[in-house]
Motif scaffolding. Structure first.
Motif, short mmCIF file in Angstrom:
data_model
loop_
_atom_site.label_atom_id
_atom_site.label_comp_id
_atom_site.label_asym_id
_atom_site.label_seq_id
_atom_site.Cartn_x
_atom_site.Cartn_y
_atom_site.Cartn_z
N PHE A 164 3.58 -12.60 -5.10
CA PHE A 164 4.88 -12.99 -4.54
C PHE A 164 4.88 -12.88 -3.02
CE2 PHE A 164 8.54 -13.53 -7.56
CZ PHE A 164 7.79 -13.68 -8.71
N THR A 165 4.34 -11.80 -2.51
CA THR A 165 4.33 -11.60 -1.06
C THR A 165 3.53 -12.68 -0.36
OG1 THR A 165 4.57 -9.21 -1.36
CG2 THR A 165 3.80 -9.98 0.79
N GLU A 166 2.35 -12.98 -0.89
CA GLU A 166 1.47 -13.96 -0.24
C GLU A 166 1.97 -15.39 -0.40
OE1 GLU A 166 -3.16 -15.61 -0.47
OE2 GLU A 166 -2.58 -13.80 -1.55
N HIS A 167 2.46 -15.75 -1.58
CA HIS A 167 2.79 -17.15 -1.87
C HIS A 167 4.27 -17.51 -1.70
CE1 HIS A 167 -0.98 -17.06 -4.63
NE2 HIS A 167 -1.29 -17.44 -3.41
N ILE A 168 5.16 -16.50 -1.74
CA ILE A 168 6.59 -16.77 -1.59
C ILE A 168 7.12 -16.22 -0.27
CG2 ILE A 168 8.89 -16.45 -2.56
CD1 ILE A 168 7.65 -16.31 -5.32
N GLY A 169 6.63 -15.05 0.09
CA GLY A 169 7.06 -14.45 1.36
C GLY A 169 7.96 -13.25 1.19
N ILE A 170 8.31 -12.93 -0.07
CA ILE A 170 9.11 -11.74 -0.38
C ILE A 170 8.59 -11.16 -1.69
CG2 ILE A 170 11.26 -12.22 0.86
CD1 ILE A 170 10.95 -13.10 -2.79
N GLY A 171 9.00 -9.94 -2.00
CA GLY A 171 8.54 -9.29 -3.22
C GLY A 171 9.34 -9.70 -4.45
N PRO A 172 8.82 -9.42 -5.65
CA PRO A 172 9.49 -9.82 -6.88
C PRO A 172 10.83 -9.11 -7.10
CG PRO A 172 7.57 -8.45 -7.35
CD PRO A 172 7.51 -8.79 -5.91
N LYS A 173 10.99 -7.88 -6.61
CA LYS A 173 12.26 -7.17 -6.78
C LYS A 173 13.38 -7.91 -6.06
CE LYS A 173 14.51 -2.68 -6.14
NZ LYS A 173 14.34 -1.27 -5.68
N TRP A 174 13.12 -8.32 -4.81
CA TRP A 174 14.13 -9.07 -4.06
C TRP A 174 14.40 -10.41 -4.73
CZ3 TRP A 174 15.20 -13.60 -1.71
CH2 TRP A 174 16.24 -13.62 -0.77
#
Length: 293
Positions: A219-229
């Protein structure tokens, strides 16, 4: 969806049906304005491009002299490429409330990518775009779309359907043929959007069949935020949609449905996102609907 259906060997599936704003106003604060102040049209991508693009959207407004409208939006946790008559920008995940001021006449064409699906077009992790608007000219893979689309957006005689067709054809030539690592992340993210029982990162990791560290890294690498957010944003969307569709909301029951420990936690997250506590936002929405008639 079972874990075996999501992963690197799973088939690439296009995003869900593009719904009109009347049926899906997620993220649009006080969406009644979409019918009275500005027009928001949505167009689907063709099957090839739909591997990466969720939809195209066109916002159009024509306000009387001296009238201004500020529209606030909780943007989807995805990348949008936005073309206006004066230029084009790439907008990453916005963790706050986005506001745009409308005056006079204008329009903007957007390409809304699926979660994680902008990764093949950016050199580096998507965290570089989080809470950022970057000129499209600084993204070499798509920079030549700006001189193609900006003049068309500036010409009011060019229809929304035509704009969507032109950008879709241009993107078709740029879609990678081979499956991309980010497409697995897209499937995990969209699983979280579809399945409202997945309210915790642990639940999503289990459904995806991966460890929490793997999910967090993707999520961090491909979306830019973590899964919790990411999960929290869609829970807040659900609360906003209940208000937008004029439902009488039992906030304590909704808090439980959305996986919150109690109503106070929902109220805190809702207030941070929408700028008002849930009950006050509902009352303000009702008043605006009446005023905008």
């Amino acid at each position: 969806m079972a874990a075996s259906q999501v992963g690197p060997n799973a088939p690439v599936v296009a995003s869900s049906e593009v719904k009109p704003v009347q049926d899906d106003s997620r993220g649009i604060l006080y969406p009644a304005a979409a019918h009275t102040v500005f027009q928001l049209d949505r167009y689907p991508a063709t099957s090839t491009v739909a591997r990466f693009v969720d939809r195209y959207w066109l916002s159009t407004w024509n306000l009387p002299p001296g009238v201004r409208h500020e529209q606030q939006v909780l943007l989807h946790p995805v990348v949008n490429v936005v073309f206006e008559p004066h230029g084009a920008v790439v907008s990453g995940v916005d963790t706050g409330r986005f506001a745009v001021e409308m005056k006079g006449s204008g329009r903007a064409l957007g390409v809304m990518f699926r979660p994680a699906a902008f990764a093949p077009f950016l050199d580096g992790p998507l965290t570089a775009l989080t809470d950022q608007d970057v000129p499209l000219s600084r993204v070499p893979a798509l920079a030549d779309l700006e001189p193609l689309l900006v003049p068309l957006v500036a010409d009011p005689a060019v229809s929304g359907e035509r704009l969507a067709a032109v950008v879709d054809a241009a993107l078709t030539e740029r879609i990678p043929a081979e499956r991309q690592p980010c497409e697995t992340t897209t499937e995990w993210a969209e699983l979280a959007v579809r399945d409202r029982t997945l309210t915790r990162v642990e639940d999503l990791a289990l459904a995806a069949g991966v460890g929490m560290r793997t999910l967090q890294r993707a999520f961090t690498e491909h979306i830019g935020i973590g899964p919790k957010w990411f999960l929290r944003r869609y829970r807040i969307y659900e609360a906003g949609e209940r208000v937008a569709h004029q439902e009488t909301v039992d906030w304590s029951v909704l808090a439980a449905d959305l996986g919150y420990a109690d109503q106070a936690h929902l109220t805190r997250d809702f207030t941070a996102a929408f700028g008002l506590p849930p009950a006050q936002y509902a009352a303000t929405s009702a008043a605006r609907r009446t005023a905008e008639g």
